[in-house]
Design an enzyme around this catalytic site. Structure first.
Site, PDB file in Angstrom:
ATOM      1  CB  ALA A  66      40.718  60.805  44.655  1.00  0.00           C
ATOM      2  N   GLY A 112      39.865  56.882  41.300  1.00  0.00           N
ATOM      3  CA  GLY A 112      38.474  56.954  41.714  1.00  0.00           C
ATOM      4  C   GLY A 112      37.514  57.167  40.569  1.00  0.00           C
ATOM      5  CD  GLU A 115      38.722  52.875  43.056  1.00  0.00           C
ATOM      6  OE1 GLU A 115      38.984  51.943  43.839  1.00  0.00           O
ATOM      7  OE2 GLU A 115      39.002  54.071  43.297  1.00  0.00           O
ATOM      8  CD  GLU A 135      43.866  54.109  42.625  1.00  0.00           C
ATOM      9  OE1 GLU A 135      42.705  54.523  42.601  1.00  0.00           O
ATOM     10  OE2 GLU A 135      44.365  53.428  41.695  1.00  0.00           O
TER      11      GLU A 135
END
Length: 260
Positions: A66, A112, A115, A135
């Site tokens: 991200a 992300g 994900e 993260e």
């Protein structure tokens, strides 16, 4: 479809949706997520599109994570809203889509990005791919389904190790873990993905959508997966695809599914 951060091309029933921010290693920002959401809506309703391939531009990254600068100063409330909106508008939307989505991981798939790949129905990877959920090294946890989908795919112990160490695994480890289905040379990745997509397009898309729904019910604690399978098995008998498929088999010819 004209976008700033993604591209979308269609050919022979297959749409290729590419995250196109190579200078940022295809990192996800709010605008990119909005564009993915918009493209998925359009592809979902496009009868010409039977399969979607999700990939990243360039040779370095699928999606390297991200855009951290966008949320570095978020409050608890804003962080919660960020995750909830992401689930609803992109990640769950892809996972629950009735059309097959293949993630073609062409490099780094981190945070992300991993994900996003895990939201697809299955994954293939180039031999240079690296995957991880870093993260916890930022003082946060995966927020776009990573704790849940990684656990379902690789098991509790491996998922927790990857999350706790914030480390990366290579493509062969991902294959061993069951995180990806295939590993191929990078220059063959999209050809391989398209070959798989074309195999899928030859089958009943109605039956495939019923199968996706039944498999997703396995992960839904509110729904009984066996019950959903029985229900969708029965529904299949009322489709034109079932009539065509069985008649083609009995008459020893290839089926031409009306997808209805």
């Amino acid at each position: 479809m004209n976008y700033e951060n993604i591209t979308c091309d269609k050919e022979q029933g297959v749409a290729q949706l590419t995250i196109n921010r190579p200078k940022k290693l295809n990192a996800l920002n709010r605008e990119t997520l909005k564009e993915i959401n918009d493209a998925i809506k359009i592809l979902e309703s496009d009868d010409e599109v039977k399969v979607i391939i999700l990939t990243g531009s360039g040779e370095k990254a699928f999606v390297a994570g991200a855009d951290i600068a966008e949320f570095a100063d978020f409050s608890v409330e804003k962080g919660t809203e960020l995750a909830q909106k992401g689930h609803q508008e992109v990640f769950d939307k892809i996972a629950l889509l009735k059309k097959p989505v293949i993630a073609a991981i062409n490099g780094f798939a981190l945070g992300g990005g991993l994900e996003l790949a895990m939201a697809a129905h299955f994954r293939i990877a180039s031999d240079n791919a690296k995957m991880g959920l870093p993260e916890t090294s930022l003082g946060v946890i995966p927020g776009y389904g990573g704790t849940q989908r990684l656990t379902q795919l690789v098991g509790r112990g491996r998922a927790l190790e990857m999350i706790m160490t914030a480390g990366m695994i290579n493509a062969n480890q991902a294959l061993q873990y069951g995180l990806v289905n295939h590993v191929v040379p990078q220059d063959e990745l999209l050809v391989f993905a398209n070959d798989l997509a074309q195999k899928i397009t030859k089958n009943s898309l109605v039956a495939i959508s019923y199968a996706i729904e039944a498999v997703n019910a396995f992960d839904d604690k509110k729904e009984n997966g066996y019950k959903k399978e029985i229900e969708n098995f029965g529904k299949s008998f009322g489709t034109n695809d079932f009539k065509e498929g069985t008649q083609a088999f009995l008459n020893k010819r290839k089926p031409s599914f009306p997808n209805s």
